[in-house]
Motif scaffolding. Structure first.
Motif, mmCIF file in Angstrom:
data_model
loop_
_atom_site.group_PDB
_atom_site.id
_atom_site.type_symbol
_atom_site.label_atom_id
_atom_site.label_comp_id
_atom_site.label_asym_id
_atom_site.label_seq_id
_atom_site.Cartn_x
_atom_site.Cartn_y
_atom_site.Cartn_z
ATOM 1 N N ALA A 190 40.794 35.728 41.511
ATOM 2 C CA ALA A 190 40.206 36.291 40.296
ATOM 3 C C ALA A 190 39.726 37.718 40.566
ATOM 4 O O ALA A 190 39.489 38.092 41.717
ATOM 5 C CB ALA A 190 39.041 35.427 39.833
ATOM 6 N N PRO A 191 39.573 38.529 39.507
ATOM 7 C CA PRO A 191 39.027 39.877 39.693
ATOM 8 C C PRO A 191 37.679 39.821 40.411
ATOM 9 O O PRO A 191 36.915 38.855 40.260
ATOM 10 C CB PRO A 191 38.877 40.387 38.257
ATOM 11 N N PRO A 192 37.340 40.829 41.202
ATOM 12 C CA PRO A 192 36.154 40.767 42.075
ATOM 13 C C PRO A 192 34.828 40.639 41.348
ATOM 14 O O PRO A 192 33.852 40.188 41.929
ATOM 15 C CB PRO A 192 36.230 42.083 42.867
ATOM 16 N N ASN A 193 34.736 41.064 40.073
ATOM 17 C CA ASN A 193 33.456 40.961 39.369
ATOM 18 C C ASN A 193 33.320 39.664 38.586
ATOM 19 O O ASN A 193 32.407 39.511 37.777
ATOM 20 C CB ASN A 193 33.263 42.155 38.421
ATOM 21 N N THR A 194 34.212 38.694 38.811
ATOM 22 C CA THR A 194 34.165 37.417 38.113
ATOM 23 C C THR A 194 33.117 36.510 38.732
ATOM 24 O O THR A 194 33.058 36.352 39.961
ATOM 25 C CB THR A 194 35.546 36.720 38.169
ATOM 26 N N ASP A 195 32.297 35.883 37.891
ATOM 27 C CA ASP A 195 31.314 34.916 38.390
ATOM 28 C C ASP A 195 32.006 33.629 38.815
ATOM 29 O O ASP A 195 33.042 33.249 38.271
ATOM 30 C CB ASP A 195 30.301 34.579 37.291
ATOM 31 N N GLY A 196 31.419 32.935 39.775
ATOM 32 C CA GLY A 196 31.860 31.592 40.119
ATOM 33 C C GLY A 196 33.172 31.504 40.857
ATOM 34 O O GLY A 196 33.884 30.503 40.737
#
Length: 441
Positions: A190-196
């Motif tokens: 997932a993109p690096p700023n995605t939570d969880g």
């Protein structure tokens, strides 16, 4: 209980409202009133960060295909007093009934203490209202505190959300998710700023065979082997998604909704899974989904002097970004507005707007008029300017009394209006007073 029923009758007969006050009065007189009200009901509790209201609505429609009398709380009043009010409004019948209840995450444990849930439906957990919930693992623990009270209740959970399969419980589980042909033999993150996106077992970065949005998808951990559980039911195809409709397949059965967004396909999948648990056939579920009725604030279509206005509730970055992505599927130009409040029900921290991808919307050029408003108008105005909307071109209406007139003055035929929860309530009151919608919900 009598005082609560009387207050409900009075408010709805003479005041055109009262979604929580009767319950508040009844609970003050008898703190255990919900136990008495709910003793004859098999209860389905729907909770999670996003999608509770529409999922509850769809589950209710599905179950009514076979069980005509299903109690629910359609206004989205999902805390203790609102749930008590829903029971007061439904009356007592003296035989076993079904109740499908949207429940605020922090209220799952208190509500579970008084009722006998047959099933819990978990939609997702994202970062939301940090002032109330804290981090999303804290939110999940609040939900688990309710589920653990009823170890025989079936948990129907979004299997694409890593958090839901990360804890061991005695309950029977049914997982749902996306199983598309494109989600095979790939290895992405997932993109690096995605939570969880950290593995909840070993805290390494999760990998995916496919991502639907945010951290939802066919996940696996290459470090410890944690992976998505087996799915009881799955979306097996996406045929078409527009801002106003969705065509998709679940377990290779075709369905359609008169509402857009990948996130709403998840809501339909949750309702399908509940329906199958209760013996509802796919054909009956398709009939339930085909009933075109917009839910309060969820892509609600309102005509304002001939101008089509789509009102959409937003409350956190994941939901906001999915809405922004959805409206970019609109053909042609449209007006865009967003109303930002920061009351307790909205969450008092407005920093989440900075995680919204407004830049992508501005870059498309599809939105040709921009308006901001609400009690935190200056916050959202600055955010839109950073996204690329010149201050001189930005319509600013802090007073909601001026919003309706501003919509009328927009040159576009279609306006998408996003709003936080209390702003939706306030605007709908103004629209009701102007005769654009009916009073109440």
């Amino acid at each position: 209980m009598i005082a609560g029923r009387f207050s409900y009758w009075f408010l709805h007969t003479f005041m055109k409202g009262g979604s929580s006050l009767p319950g508040k009065i009844a609970a003050r007189i008898d703190p255990d009133v919900l136990r008495a009200l709910g003793q004859d009901y098999d209860v389905v509790i729907v909770t999670g960060t996003n999608g509770k209201t529409l999922t509850t609505n769809l589950i209710t429609k599905v179950l009514r295909q076979q069980y005509p009398d299903v109690l629910t709380n359609p206004t989205g009043s999902n805390m203790m007093q609102g749930i008590i009010t829903a029971f007061l409004a439904h009356g007592q019948h003296g035989q076993r009934r079904l109740a499908v209840l949207e429940v605020d995450e922090a209220n799952v444990a208190p509500v579970s203490r008084y009722l006998q849930p047959k099933a819990y439906v978990l939609t997702n957990i994202f970062r939301d209202q940090m002032d109330r919930y804290g981090e999303f693992y804290t939110t999940y623990e609040k939900i688990l505190a309710g589920i653990r009270q009823h170890p025989t209740a079936t948990v129907i959970a979004n299997g694409d959300a890593p958090i839901f399969s990360s804890r061991e419980l005695d309950n029977p589980w049914r997982y749902y998710g996306f199983a598309l042909a494109s989600q095979q033999n790939t290895d992405i993150v997932a993109p690096p700023n995605t939570d969880g996106v950290l593995c909840p077992v070993c805290e390494h970065i999760l990998h995916y065979h496919g991502i639907t949005y945010s951290n939802l998808g066919h996940f696996f951990c290459p470090h410890c082997g944690f992976s998505r559980p087996a799915l009881a039911h799955a979306v097996t195809g996406i045929d078409a998604l527009t801002p106003t409709s969705s065509k998709f397949a679940i377990d290779d059965h075709d369905f359609s909704l008169a509402i857009g967004g990948t996130y709403n396909v998840y809501n339909a999948l949750a309702a399908y899974t509940v329906g199958r648990e209760f013996g509802i056939t796919p054909e009956q579920i398709a009939q339930a989904f085909a009933y075109d009725e917009k839910v309060f604030g969820r892509q609600e279509e309102i005509m304002i002097d001939g101008k089509q206005t789509t009102l959409i509730l937003v409350k956190n970055p994941v939901g906001l970004n999915e809405v922004l992505a959805m409206i970019q599927r609109q053909s042609g130009h449209f007006g865009f507005g967003i109303l930002l409040n920061a009351n307790y029900a909205d969450g008092t921290d407005t920093s989440w707007i900075w995680d919204g991808n407004f830049e992508a919307l501005v870059a498309t050029g599809q939105a040709t008029t921009f308006m901001v408003g609400g009690e935190r108008c200056q916050d959202i105005a600055f955010r839109m300017q950073v996204a690329g909307v010149p201050e001189a071109d930005l319509i600013q209406k802090p007073d909601l009394n001026d919003v309706i007139a501003a919509i009328k003055a927009m040159p576009e035929d279609h306006v998408y209006l996003l709003a936080t929860y209390t702003a939706v309530l306030q605007l709908r009151k103004k629209l009701s007073e102007g005769g654009y919608i009916k009073a109440g919900f």
